[in-house]
Design a protein around this motif. Sequence first.
Motif, mmCIF file in Angstrom:
data_model
loop_
_atom_site.group_PDB
_atom_site.id
_atom_site.type_symbol
_atom_site.label_atom_id
_atom_site.label_comp_id
_atom_site.label_asym_id
_atom_site.label_seq_id
_atom_site.Cartn_x
_atom_site.Cartn_y
_atom_site.Cartn_z
ATOM 1 N N PRO A 145 0.819 -1.216 0.000
ATOM 2 C CA PRO A 145 0.000 0.000 0.000
ATOM 3 C C PRO A 145 0.851 1.263 0.000
ATOM 4 O O PRO A 145 1.940 1.298 0.575
ATOM 5 C CB PRO A 145 -0.795 -0.116 1.302
ATOM 6 C CG PRO A 145 0.075 -0.935 2.196
ATOM 7 C CD PRO A 145 0.836 -1.877 1.294
ATOM 8 N N VAL A 146 0.353 2.290 -0.662
ATOM 9 C CA VAL A 146 0.983 3.603 -0.672
ATOM 10 C C VAL A 146 -0.078 4.651 -0.349
ATOM 11 O O VAL A 146 -1.265 4.443 -0.574
ATOM 12 C CB VAL A 146 1.651 3.924 -2.034
ATOM 13 C CG1 VAL A 146 2.838 3.013 -2.277
ATOM 14 C CG2 VAL A 146 0.663 3.821 -3.182
ATOM 15 N N SER A 147 0.384 5.770 0.184
ATOM 16 C CA SER A 147 -0.507 6.855 0.572
ATOM 17 C C SER A 147 -0.465 7.969 -0.469
ATOM 18 O O SER A 147 0.601 8.309 -0.979
ATOM 19 C CB SER A 147 -0.062 7.409 1.925
ATOM 20 O OG SER A 147 -0.839 8.528 2.286
ATOM 21 N N ALA A 148 -1.632 8.552 -0.733
ATOM 22 C CA ALA A 148 -1.684 9.726 -1.596
ATOM 23 C C ALA A 148 -1.137 10.913 -0.804
ATOM 24 O O ALA A 148 -1.457 11.082 0.370
ATOM 25 C CB ALA A 148 -3.116 9.997 -2.040
ATOM 26 N N VAL A 149 -0.294 11.707 -1.419
ATOM 27 C CA VAL A 149 0.285 12.877 -0.753
ATOM 28 C C VAL A 149 -0.782 13.964 -0.665
ATOM 29 O O VAL A 149 -1.429 14.292 -1.661
ATOM 30 C CB VAL A 149 1.526 13.385 -1.522
ATOM 31 C CG1 VAL A 149 2.052 14.671 -0.900
ATOM 32 C CG2 VAL A 149 2.605 12.310 -1.566
ATOM 33 N N TYR A 204 2.024 9.836 -4.922
ATOM 34 C CA TYR A 204 1.903 8.840 -3.864
ATOM 35 C C TYR A 204 3.261 8.625 -3.225
ATOM 36 O O TYR A 204 4.301 8.883 -3.830
ATOM 37 C CB TYR A 204 1.402 7.503 -4.420
ATOM 38 C CG TYR A 204 -0.049 7.535 -4.823
ATOM 39 C CD1 TYR A 204 -1.047 7.135 -3.944
ATOM 40 C CD2 TYR A 204 -0.427 7.996 -6.090
ATOM 41 C CE1 TYR A 204 -2.385 7.171 -4.311
ATOM 42 C CE2 TYR A 204 -1.760 8.033 -6.458
ATOM 43 C CZ TYR A 204 -2.726 7.620 -5.570
ATOM 44 O OH TYR A 204 -4.046 7.673 -5.928
ATOM 45 N N THR A 205 3.250 8.167 -1.998
ATOM 46 C CA THR A 205 4.482 7.863 -1.286
ATOM 47 C C THR A 205 4.271 6.641 -0.401
ATOM 48 O O THR A 205 3.134 6.283 -0.097
ATOM 49 C CB THR A 205 4.935 9.076 -0.433
ATOM 50 O OG1 THR A 205 6.227 8.813 0.089
ATOM 51 C CG2 THR A 205 3.960 9.370 0.704
ATOM 52 N N ARG A 206 5.368 6.033 -0.001
ATOM 53 C CA ARG A 206 5.280 4.894 0.912
ATOM 54 C C ARG A 206 4.846 5.392 2.290
ATOM 55 O O ARG A 206 5.151 6.513 2.689
ATOM 56 C CB ARG A 206 6.626 4.196 1.032
ATOM 57 C CG ARG A 206 7.058 3.516 -0.245
ATOM 58 C CD ARG A 206 8.452 2.899 -0.070
ATOM 59 N NE ARG A 206 8.951 2.378 -1.311
ATOM 60 C CZ ARG A 206 8.843 1.101 -1.689
ATOM 61 N NH1 ARG A 206 8.266 0.222 -0.903
ATOM 62 N NH2 ARG A 206 9.324 0.714 -2.853
ATOM 63 N N TYR A 207 4.126 4.546 3.006
ATOM 64 C CA TYR A 207 3.776 4.863 4.390
ATOM 65 C C TYR A 207 5.051 4.827 5.225
ATOM 66 O O TYR A 207 5.994 4.099 4.906
ATOM 67 C CB TYR A 207 2.789 3.833 4.946
ATOM 68 C CG TYR A 207 1.378 3.999 4.421
ATOM 69 C CD1 TYR A 207 0.521 4.932 4.986
ATOM 70 C CD2 TYR A 207 0.906 3.210 3.383
ATOM 71 C CE1 TYR A 207 -0.785 5.075 4.524
ATOM 72 C CE2 TYR A 207 -0.392 3.342 2.921
ATOM 73 C CZ TYR A 207 -1.232 4.281 3.493
ATOM 74 O OH TYR A 207 -2.509 4.430 3.038
ATOM 75 N N PRO A 208 5.089 5.591 6.321
ATOM 76 C CA PRO A 208 6.259 5.529 7.205
ATOM 77 C C PRO A 208 6.422 4.111 7.767
ATOM 78 O O PRO A 208 5.436 3.415 8.015
ATOM 79 C CB PRO A 208 5.905 6.506 8.335
ATOM 80 C CG PRO A 208 4.852 7.397 7.775
ATOM 81 C CD PRO A 208 4.106 6.568 6.779
ATOM 82 N N GLU A 209 7.661 3.709 7.961
ATOM 83 C CA GLU A 209 7.950 2.373 8.484
ATOM 84 C C GLU A 209 7.228 2.176 9.824
ATOM 85 O O GLU A 209 7.215 3.063 10.674
ATOM 86 C CB GLU A 209 9.452 2.214 8.682
ATOM 87 C CG GLU A 209 9.852 0.801 9.037
ATOM 88 C CD GLU A 209 11.351 0.627 9.079
ATOM 89 O OE1 GLU A 209 11.795 -0.287 9.781
ATOM 90 O OE2 GLU A 209 12.075 1.398 8.408
#
Length: 109
Positions: A49-53, A71-76
């Motif tokens: 999954p990735v998050s929309a900025v 889009y970006t990766r969710y924080p670890e």
Amino acid sequence: MRVARRTSPSATIRPARLIAAALASAAAVVALTGCSGYVEDICSGGEYPVSAVGSTGSACVKNDEEPPKGYTRYPEGKVPQHVDDKWDVYWRTHMLDKDGTIVDAPEAG
């Protein structure tokens, strides 16, 4: 001499009633418990999954691909894995800004 035995109507109905009662009980158990053991994944196998900025939107990306523009990766450690898990619920009210900072999402109005 043989005497014909008469069976009462209730004697022939009894097995049908028993079966109907058993089916009704089984249906009640399913209705009350639902699919309590079922957990729906956020993404399909081979995806993450990735998050929309700048919004609470999200998408799924193939494991061997980078997130698309916007889009970006969710924080670890804060990646939702299953629908309604801790992080799925969290990201409904939070979002990542253009700098990757977690901010409260504006309330829908």
